[in-house]
Design an enzyme around this catalytic site. Structure first.
Site, PDB file in Angstrom:
ATOM      1  N   ASN A  87      -6.488  -3.973  -8.775  1.00 13.35           N
ATOM      2  CA  ASN A  87      -5.127  -4.503  -8.877  1.00 13.35           C
ATOM      3  C   ASN A  87      -5.084  -5.357 -10.133  1.00 13.35           C
ATOM      4  O   ASN A  87      -5.568  -6.492 -10.137  1.00 13.35           O
ATOM      5  CB  ASN A  87      -4.781  -5.327  -7.633  1.00 13.35           C
ATOM      6  CG  ASN A  87      -3.342  -5.824  -7.648  1.00 13.35           C
ATOM      7  OD1 ASN A  87      -2.646  -5.728  -8.652  1.00 13.35           O
ATOM      8  ND2 ASN A  87      -2.903  -6.383  -6.537  1.00 13.35           N
ATOM      9  N   ARG A 119      -3.420  -0.030  -8.153  1.00 14.65           N
ATOM     10  CA  ARG A 119      -2.065  -0.414  -7.781  1.00 14.65           C
ATOM     11  C   ARG A 119      -1.194  -0.358  -9.027  1.00 14.65           C
ATOM     12  O   ARG A 119      -1.510  -0.948 -10.053  1.00 14.65           O
ATOM     13  CB  ARG A 119      -2.038  -1.830  -7.216  1.00 14.65           C
ATOM     14  CG  ARG A 119      -0.619  -2.293  -6.862  1.00 14.65           C
ATOM     15  CD  ARG A 119      -0.542  -3.780  -6.629  1.00 14.65           C
ATOM     16  NE  ARG A 119       0.823  -4.188  -6.308  1.00 14.65           N
ATOM     17  CZ  ARG A 119       1.379  -5.302  -6.729  1.00 14.65           C
ATOM     18  NH1 ARG A 119       0.716  -6.127  -7.523  1.00 14.65           N
ATOM     19  NH2 ARG A 119       2.610  -5.603  -6.394  1.00 14.65           N
ATOM     20  N   HIS A 134       6.588  -3.481  -2.322  1.00 11.95           N
ATOM     21  CA  HIS A 134       5.676  -3.755  -1.201  1.00 11.95           C
ATOM     22  C   HIS A 134       5.468  -2.511  -0.344  1.00 11.95           C
ATOM     23  O   HIS A 134       5.077  -2.602   0.827  1.00 11.95           O
ATOM     24  CB  HIS A 134       6.194  -4.881  -0.306  1.00 11.95           C
ATOM     25  CG  HIS A 134       6.191  -6.240  -0.937  1.00 11.95           C
ATOM     26  ND1 HIS A 134       7.124  -7.207  -0.635  1.00 11.95           N
ATOM     27  CD2 HIS A 134       5.374  -6.799  -1.854  1.00 11.95           C
ATOM     28  CE1 HIS A 134       6.885  -8.307  -1.325  1.00 11.95           C
ATOM     29  NE2 HIS A 134       5.819  -8.084  -2.086  1.00 11.95           N
ATOM     30  N   GLY A 163       6.282 -13.599  -2.452  1.00 14.14           N
ATOM     31  CA  GLY A 163       7.290 -12.553  -2.526  1.00 14.14           C
ATOM     32  C   GLY A 163       7.523 -12.045  -1.116  1.00 14.14           C
ATOM     33  O   GLY A 163       6.600 -12.032  -0.302  1.00 14.14           O
ATOM     34  N   ARG A 195      12.027 -16.881  -5.983  1.00 14.15           N
ATOM     35  CA  ARG A 195      13.110 -15.942  -6.264  1.00 14.15           C
ATOM     36  C   ARG A 195      14.280 -16.190  -5.326  1.00 14.15           C
ATOM     37  O   ARG A 195      14.100 -16.483  -4.151  1.00 14.15           O
ATOM     38  CB  ARG A 195      12.632 -14.498  -6.105  1.00 14.15           C
ATOM     39  CG  ARG A 195      11.538 -14.077  -7.082  1.00 14.15           C
ATOM     40  CD  ARG A 195      11.112 -12.659  -6.802  1.00 14.15           C
ATOM     41  NE  ARG A 195       9.902 -12.303  -7.539  1.00 14.15           N
ATOM     42  CZ  ARG A 195       8.936 -11.514  -7.060  1.00 14.15           C
ATOM     43  NH1 ARG A 195       9.057 -10.980  -5.850  1.00 14.15           N
ATOM     44  NH2 ARG A 195       7.861 -11.247  -7.781  1.00 14.15           N
ATOM     45  N   MET A 230       5.407 -22.601   1.124  1.00 15.28           N
ATOM     46  CA  MET A 230       6.044 -22.709   2.428  1.00 15.28           C
ATOM     47  C   MET A 230       5.440 -23.831   3.271  1.00 15.28           C
ATOM     48  O   MET A 230       6.147 -24.550   3.987  1.00 15.28           O
ATOM     49  CB  MET A 230       5.930 -21.368   3.168  1.00 15.28           C
ATOM     50  CG  MET A 230       6.543 -21.354   4.555  1.00 15.28           C
ATOM     51  SD  MET A 230       8.346 -21.631   4.548  1.00 15.28           S
ATOM     52  CE  MET A 230       8.902 -20.064   3.878  1.00 15.28           C
ATOM     53  N   GLY A 278       4.050 -14.631   6.990  1.00 17.30           N
ATOM     54  CA  GLY A 278       4.304 -13.922   8.239  1.00 17.30           C
ATOM     55  C   GLY A 278       3.143 -13.973   9.207  1.00 17.30           C
ATOM     56  O   GLY A 278       3.332 -14.071  10.423  1.00 17.30           O
ATOM     57  N   GLU A 310      -3.468  -4.032   1.759  1.00 15.08           N
ATOM     58  CA  GLU A 310      -3.010  -3.111   0.729  1.00 15.08           C
ATOM     59  C   GLU A 310      -4.172  -2.422   0.033  1.00 15.08           C
ATOM     60  O   GLU A 310      -4.078  -1.255  -0.355  1.00 15.08           O
ATOM     61  CB  GLU A 310      -2.148  -3.870  -0.282  1.00 15.08           C
ATOM     62  CG  GLU A 310      -0.833  -4.353   0.319  1.00 15.08           C
ATOM     63  CD  GLU A 310      -0.058  -5.276  -0.594  1.00 15.08           C
ATOM     64  OE1 GLU A 310       0.832  -4.780  -1.307  1.00 15.08           O
ATOM     65  OE2 GLU A 310      -0.344  -6.488  -0.584  1.00 15.08           O
TER      66      GLU A 310
END
Length: 394
Positions: A8, A89, A178, A210, A239, A281, A330, A382
């Protein structure tokens, strides 16, 4: 043995994993960063432990040499575990790439041509591909595109209501991102529930710095929140997400802000950072819990947008078998999971507070036994998804 090296690559760094595909075991992982600066840095982790090194790294080719040296010094041996392919990626595949693709000269030309849609990502992805081809010239290299999973969107879902000829000429449409994560997580959710992937309807909430939502119907992406770029959709770390386009015209007229300044504002100075002054967060939630009014308002906006998308995607799917939380926020923030689904009993969604607050990790159920919709937390992977698609292609 069938090891896959997953890369990546960014503009000044790249991450890597060597995965043994027979067992899907990660044999080694690492990071090469600060490429092009006065002093670079590498970190390599394997069964022997972690090793870090500071050294000059002028470009990606030298970065891959540093990675090879780390394998030689700290293992595992790339002779004994020689990769049969390298999976890369690539962020933007446009309309041209709808599945993982073996890299050829023509593919590289197309990735470069699509760089105007992802100027911060595709050129850096290409640098990594070229450097990896130099380091591993005898094996196939495979590009796995973030946008590919969303190639199944219908015209109704991907079309913006602007002049059609202008949109076609300049490739203006929703592409979504994503996708590698959404595919991995939705497939894992079906497996967790013991359902065929081709007969499962899932809403995936990939919430990190993101963030994006995706409605997956019977193995296909049918709606997603990110658009032509990763700016559209949910509120994110820096964003803005969804915004009335006229806001930009208004700010330009009132302040004289340039296009570049507006771009920077929406991508790097908005989201929870713009609302609360905190881009992380965890910091924002701590401030909100401490009574900070701006942080509390930012949390409300974040959750309001999430709930909006859950409801909209439930309507698109018609039936929801599972809602899945993934990625850093999450997977690790019970308050966000509970807040996003609060009051959605009308859709048959019931969170079990004890399960939601549990410190357990890994794939798990956090809804009540009586909930008509299963609510899951599934860690995304991923790199493994890229490795799987790479192996399938070769």
């Amino acid at each position: 043995m069938s090891a896959i090296l997953v890369v990546n690559s960014g503009s000044s760094s790249f991450k890597y994993q060597l995965i043994e595909m027979t067992t899907e075991e990660v044999l080694a992982s690492g990071l090469v960063e600060r490429i092009g600066e006065a002093m670079g840095h590498t970190k390599h982790t394997s069964a022997a432990g972690s090793a870090e090194l500071d050294l000059p790294i002028a470009n990606h080719t030298q970065g891959f040499q540093a990675m090879l040296d780390a394998f030689e010094t700290n293992g595992p041996s790339l002779v004994e575990h020689a990769p049969v392919a390298v999976g890369h990626r690539v962020v933007h595949g446009g309309k041209r790439f709808f599945e993982a693709t073996v890299v050829t000269d023509l593919v590289k030309i197309n990735i470069q041509d699509l760089a105007e849609l992802a100027p911060l990502h595709n050129p850096a992805n290409l640098e990594g591909i070229s450097a990896a081809q130099h380091a591993f010239p005898a094996v196939p290299h495979v590009a796995v595109f973030d946008t590919a999973f969303h190639s199944t969107l219908s015209p109704a879902a991907y079309t913006y209501a602007i002049d059609k000829e202008l949109a076609d000429r300049h490739r203006v449409r929703r592409y979504g991102f994503h996708g590698t994560s959404h595919k991995f997580v939705s497939e894992a959710a079906a497996e967790f529930l013991g359902r065929p992937f081709g007969d499962t309807k899932t809403i995936v909430l990939h919430l990190g710095n993101g963030a994006s939502a995706c409605a997956v119907s019977d193995g296909r992406s049918v709606e997603t929140s990110m658009g032509m770029t990763p700016l559209e959709g949910l509120v994110m770390g820096t964003r803005s997400g969804d915004l009335d386009p006229a806001v930009l015209f208004h700010l330009h007229r009132k302040t004289g802000m340039t296009f570049d300044e507006l771009d920077t504002l929406l991508n790097r100075g908005s989201g929870i950072l713009g609302l609360s002054g905190r881009g992380d967060m965890r910091d924002m939630i701590a401030a909100a819990n401490g009574g900070d009014a701006d942080a509390g308002a930012a949390l409300d906006v974040y959750l309001h947008r999430l709930k909006h998308y859950v409801g909209a995607y439930a309507a698109q799917l018609g039936r929801v078998d599972a809602i899945v939380f993934t990625a850093g926020v999450g997977e690790n923030t019970p308050l966000i999971r509970a807040g996003a689904l609060e009051g959605l009993g009308i859709l048959g969604i019931e969170i079990d507070a004890r399960r939601n607050e549990s410190s357990e990790r890994g794939a798990r159920l956090i809804s009540t036994d009586s909930s008509r919709v299963a609510v899951l937390v599934i860690p995304t992977n991923e790199e493994l998804e890229i490795a799987r698609q790479t192996l399938a292609v070769i």
